[in-house]
Design a protein around this motif. Structure first.
Motif, short mmCIF file in Angstrom:
data_model
loop_
_atom_site.label_atom_id
_atom_site.label_comp_id
_atom_site.label_asym_id
_atom_site.label_seq_id
_atom_site.Cartn_x
_atom_site.Cartn_y
_atom_site.Cartn_z
N VAL A 6 0.82 -1.20 0.00
CA VAL A 6 0.00 0.00 0.00
C VAL A 6 0.86 1.26 0.00
O VAL A 6 0.55 2.24 -0.69
N THR A 7 1.96 1.24 0.74
CA THR A 7 2.83 2.41 0.80
C THR A 7 3.42 2.72 -0.57
O THR A 7 3.43 3.89 -0.99
N SER A 8 3.87 1.70 -1.29
CA SER A 8 4.42 1.93 -2.63
C SER A 8 3.33 2.43 -3.58
O SER A 8 3.59 3.30 -4.42
N LEU A 10 0.74 4.22 -2.70
CA LEU A 10 0.51 5.61 -2.32
C LEU A 10 1.60 6.50 -2.92
O LEU A 10 1.31 7.57 -3.46
N LEU A 11 2.85 6.06 -2.83
CA LEU A 11 3.95 6.82 -3.42
C LEU A 11 3.78 6.96 -4.93
O LEU A 11 4.01 8.04 -5.49
N LEU A 12 3.36 5.89 -5.58
CA LEU A 12 3.11 5.95 -7.02
C LEU A 12 2.00 6.94 -7.34
O LEU A 12 2.08 7.69 -8.31
N GLY A 13 0.95 6.93 -6.52
CA GLY A 13 -0.14 7.87 -6.71
C GLY A 13 0.32 9.31 -6.55
O GLY A 13 -0.05 10.19 -7.34
N VAL A 30 9.33 11.88 -4.61
CA VAL A 30 8.54 10.68 -4.36
C VAL A 30 9.14 9.48 -5.09
O VAL A 30 9.23 8.38 -4.53
N LEU A 31 9.57 9.67 -6.33
CA LEU A 31 10.16 8.56 -7.07
C LEU A 31 11.48 8.11 -6.45
O LEU A 31 11.77 6.91 -6.43
N LEU A 32 12.26 9.05 -5.92
CA LEU A 32 13.50 8.67 -5.22
C LEU A 32 13.18 7.86 -3.95
O LEU A 32 13.86 6.88 -3.65
N LEU A 34 10.52 6.05 -3.50
CA LEU A 34 10.05 4.74 -3.97
C LEU A 34 11.24 3.87 -4.38
O LEU A 34 11.29 2.69 -4.05
N LEU A 35 12.20 4.47 -5.07
CA LEU A 35 13.40 3.74 -5.46
C LEU A 35 14.16 3.25 -4.22
O LEU A 35 14.65 2.12 -4.20
N MET A 36 14.23 4.10 -3.20
CA MET A 36 14.89 3.68 -1.95
C MET A 36 14.16 2.48 -1.34
O MET A 36 14.82 1.55 -0.85
N ARG A 37 12.83 2.50 -1.37
CA ARG A 37 12.06 1.36 -0.84
C ARG A 37 12.37 0.09 -1.64
O ARG A 37 12.59 -0.97 -1.08
N LEU A 38 12.36 0.23 -2.96
CA LEU A 38 12.59 -0.93 -3.82
C LEU A 38 14.01 -1.47 -3.69
O LEU A 38 14.24 -2.67 -3.86
N ALA A 39 14.97 -0.59 -3.40
CA ALA A 39 16.37 -0.99 -3.24
C ALA A 39 16.69 -1.40 -1.80
O ALA A 39 17.85 -1.62 -1.46
N HIS A 40 15.65 -1.46 -0.98
CA HIS A 40 15.80 -1.86 0.44
C HIS A 40 16.78 -0.96 1.19
O HIS A 40 17.60 -1.43 1.97
N LEU A 41 16.67 0.33 0.94
CA LEU A 41 17.49 1.32 1.65
C LEU A 41 16.67 1.98 2.76
O LEU A 41 16.89 3.15 3.10
N ASP A 42 15.74 1.23 3.32
CA ASP A 42 14.84 1.74 4.35
C ASP A 42 15.57 2.28 5.57
O ASP A 42 15.04 3.13 6.28
N LYS A 43 16.78 1.80 5.81
CA LYS A 43 17.52 2.24 7.00
C LYS A 43 17.84 3.73 6.93
O LYS A 43 18.14 4.34 7.95
N TRP A 44 17.77 4.33 5.74
CA TRP A 44 18.07 5.75 5.58
C TRP A 44 16.86 6.64 5.83
O TRP A 44 17.00 7.86 5.95
N PHE A 45 15.66 6.07 5.90
CA PHE A 45 14.46 6.87 6.12
C PHE A 45 14.50 7.63 7.45
O PHE A 45 14.15 8.82 7.48
N PRO A 46 14.94 7.02 8.54
CA PRO A 46 15.02 7.81 9.79
C PRO A 46 15.98 9.00 9.68
O PRO A 46 15.73 10.06 10.26
#
Length: 154
Positions: A6-8, A10-13, A30-32, A34-46
């Motif tokens: 759902v998050t992805s 929402l980002l696409l929307g 937003v696309l960056l 989304l790319l971070m999510r797809l590349a599993h770079l979630d640790k950088w979100f905080p």
């Protein structure tokens, strides 16, 4: 059956709204993400959550001050800023807007749902009313003042 992210979606929307409204900064951001999510770079979100707004304000401030630093805005322009009624009013408005934006920073930091609403409102304003995609921070400040949070938050 695979579950829907759902998050992805929402980002696409949001990216689609940004593209439709010709809001390149929103679309790219937003696309960056989304790319971070797809590349599993979630640790950088905080890190982005903690420092992104301040970094953005820093870059924006540098952009605003670049004509002064480059010499394109000379001392004569600075003197004129204090000598004409329109430029004096511009100074007052600049102070007011900066004050209001300052009220928005804590609101945005403490209430991410508000950020999403402001972002969607900004995109709709650009898409439907030929608005300009600036001012989410100002919008948050106005919202903080309208909600009576100005004194509580800042």
């Amino acid at each position: 059956m695979a579950s829907v992210d759902v998050t992805s979606l929402l980002l696409l929307g949001l990216a689609a709204l940004g593209i439709v409204s010709h809001n390149a900064p929103v679309s790219i951001a937003v696309l960056l993400l989304l790319l971070m999510r797809l590349a599993h770079l979630d640790k950088w979100f905080p890190v982005l959550e903690q420092h992104g707004l301040n970094l953005g304000i820093l870059v924006l401030t540098m952009g605003i001050m670049a004509p002064l630093a480059s010499g394109k805005m000379g001392t004569d322009a600075l003197v004129r800023a204090f000598t004409t009624p329109a430029s004096l009013l511009a100074i007052v408005v600049g102070v007011f807007v900066s004050y209001i934006a300052g009220k928005g920073v804590p609101l945005m930091a403490q209430n991410p749902v508000v950020v999403t609403g402001i972002l969607i409102g900004t995109i709709l304003g650009v898409a439907l009313f030929r608005g300009v995609p600036t001012g989410p921070l100002i919008a948050a400040g106005i919202l903080a003042v309208l909600l009576g949070l100005g004194k509580k938050l800042g």
